[in-house]
Design an enzyme around this catalytic site. Sequence first.
Site, mmCIF file in Angstrom:
data_model
loop_
_atom_site.group_PDB
_atom_site.id
_atom_site.type_symbol
_atom_site.label_atom_id
_atom_site.label_comp_id
_atom_site.label_asym_id
_atom_site.label_seq_id
_atom_site.Cartn_x
_atom_site.Cartn_y
_atom_site.Cartn_z
ATOM 1 N N ARG A 80 -37.724 81.164 28.972
ATOM 2 C CA ARG A 80 -37.202 80.908 27.627
ATOM 3 C C ARG A 80 -37.564 82.041 26.664
ATOM 4 N NH1 ARG A 80 -39.670 75.198 26.244
ATOM 5 N NH2 ARG A 80 -41.363 76.150 27.461
ATOM 6 N N ASP A 90 -35.377 61.849 30.257
ATOM 7 C CA ASP A 90 -34.768 63.169 30.126
ATOM 8 C C ASP A 90 -33.274 63.030 30.387
ATOM 9 O OD1 ASP A 90 -36.063 66.266 30.270
ATOM 10 O OD2 ASP A 90 -33.988 66.073 30.942
ATOM 11 N N VAL A 132 -43.820 70.559 27.941
ATOM 12 C CA VAL A 132 -44.682 69.769 27.056
ATOM 13 C C VAL A 132 -44.718 68.306 27.474
ATOM 14 C CG1 VAL A 132 -45.030 68.963 24.673
ATOM 15 C CG2 VAL A 132 -44.292 71.322 25.111
ATOM 16 N N CYS A 189 -42.679 79.762 21.699
ATOM 17 C CA CYS A 189 -43.515 79.537 20.517
ATOM 18 C C CYS A 189 -43.628 80.761 19.613
ATOM 19 C CB CYS A 189 -44.911 79.073 20.948
ATOM 20 S SG CYS A 189 -44.989 77.356 21.476
ATOM 21 N N ARG A 193 -33.280 66.779 36.778
ATOM 22 C CA ARG A 193 -34.712 66.757 36.459
ATOM 23 C C ARG A 193 -35.333 65.424 36.878
ATOM 24 N NH1 ARG A 193 -39.377 69.427 36.089
ATOM 25 N NH2 ARG A 193 -40.583 69.044 34.211
ATOM 26 N N THR A 222 -37.220 73.048 20.357
ATOM 27 C CA THR A 222 -36.716 73.373 19.010
ATOM 28 C C THR A 222 -36.519 74.888 18.942
ATOM 29 O OG1 THR A 222 -39.037 73.240 18.283
ATOM 30 C CG2 THR A 222 -37.588 71.415 17.682
ATOM 31 N N THR A 245 -42.090 71.559 17.755
ATOM 32 C CA THR A 245 -42.416 72.434 16.635
ATOM 33 C C THR A 245 -41.297 72.423 15.591
ATOM 34 O OG1 THR A 245 -43.692 73.877 18.079
ATOM 35 C CG2 THR A 245 -42.998 74.788 15.963
#
Length: 437
Positions: A338, A39, A21, A267, A44, A92, A127
């Site tokens: 994920r 981050d 995202v 999601c 990363r 989240t 979220t």
Amino acid sequence: MSNYNINIKNPKIAIIGLGYVGLPLAHAFSAKFKVVGFDIAQSRIDELRNGYDRTLELSEEQVKEAISNGMEFTNQLEDIKDCNIYIVTVPTPIDEHKTPDLTPLKKASETIGKVLKKDDIVIYESTVYPGATEEVCVPILEKVSRLKFNEDFFCGYSPERINPGDKEHTVTKILKVTSGSTPEVAKFIDDLYKSVISAGTHLAPSIKVAEAAKVIENAQRDINIAFVNELALIFDKLGIDTQDVLKAAGTKWNFLPFKPGLVGGHCIGVDPYYLTYKAKEVGYHPEVILAGRRINDNMGIHVANKVVKLMIHKGHTIKGSRVLVLGITFKENCPDIRNSRVIDVIRELQEFGCNVDVYDPWADKEEVKREYDIDLLQITNNQLPITNYNSIILAVAHNEFKKLNDIIQNLNSDIKDSLVVYDIKGILDKNSVDNRL
């Protein structure tokens, strides 16, 4: 951009969290604003500074484009203290009890609180359940910064709408919902996003409305998929091909084109639990949403059991049998593992005593080992060794696996008659498989 009495004339934006995202969003904003990508993972930061994005959401050219626009990548708090807009894009997830895990969100809020200044704006994209921004995040910001909400600093919520692996519906091409903690801040935030989102924005009347909109988007899809998954369970017992039924029903103009499958990812398989958690907190026990979750969470077990039955019918001894699972990511042509529910199929087969190999040309082998303790099969030139196995399960519809039809058709009759092929994604010719979801 109009000022609306907000004392930010030259926005400098810090994106907190550079995953699926945060990075595309940072790239979009870098075209018009000064942006710092933050981050906590040094690895990363290092790879992004070198122009590489392991999520494959941005090409090397796009990462370098952002850098040439002046974008910085850092894990040092000192580098974001002069920003005046902070956008939080951390994960989240849910825990093992299907309860929202807000730890990353809380830690991100603590981090921002350490550098928060008067008139700064904090926007959350992660979220959450309705109310989380103002009930969980704001108190942390106030406590750490010692500033007063809606007097010294302000907040907004603009739910992420990233679709991993989708190169058509990218961040700037998806309409963005926005909101703010005061009418003036809401307008400012809406204008901020509108300046880079070509698809436009929708200004929600409150932060809670924006939060609720996000969770019901995916809860709706979850329930619809649960419906066709339940149909698949029924039609399996009736000896009817579910894909044939859906194709026939789909000839009606208003039939919704949902397909059965494993519901994972960051999601759809997670967000409904955020809504049900909040519903229970206010004294309502959700029934339809949780029923859908139960169906979808059990589909991996159904697939594994069906494969075992098919192997038995073909005379295979289950304990010690060899099974090749094609795909471990949660969706096709994407490296994101994920909450992949392919693992449910694998674990159930292992419970039966099967020896399961997993091959996925998109997944990172180290990440898969760390997350699922699975050593991915290494195959040269994507040459699938299907004759070494008693069963093949097509779990993810990667482009590399679409050639499986031809491979199966070219097998000699003895091997073909012995091999069990199960197509979870329904992309293979039904004459090439023993069963499909």
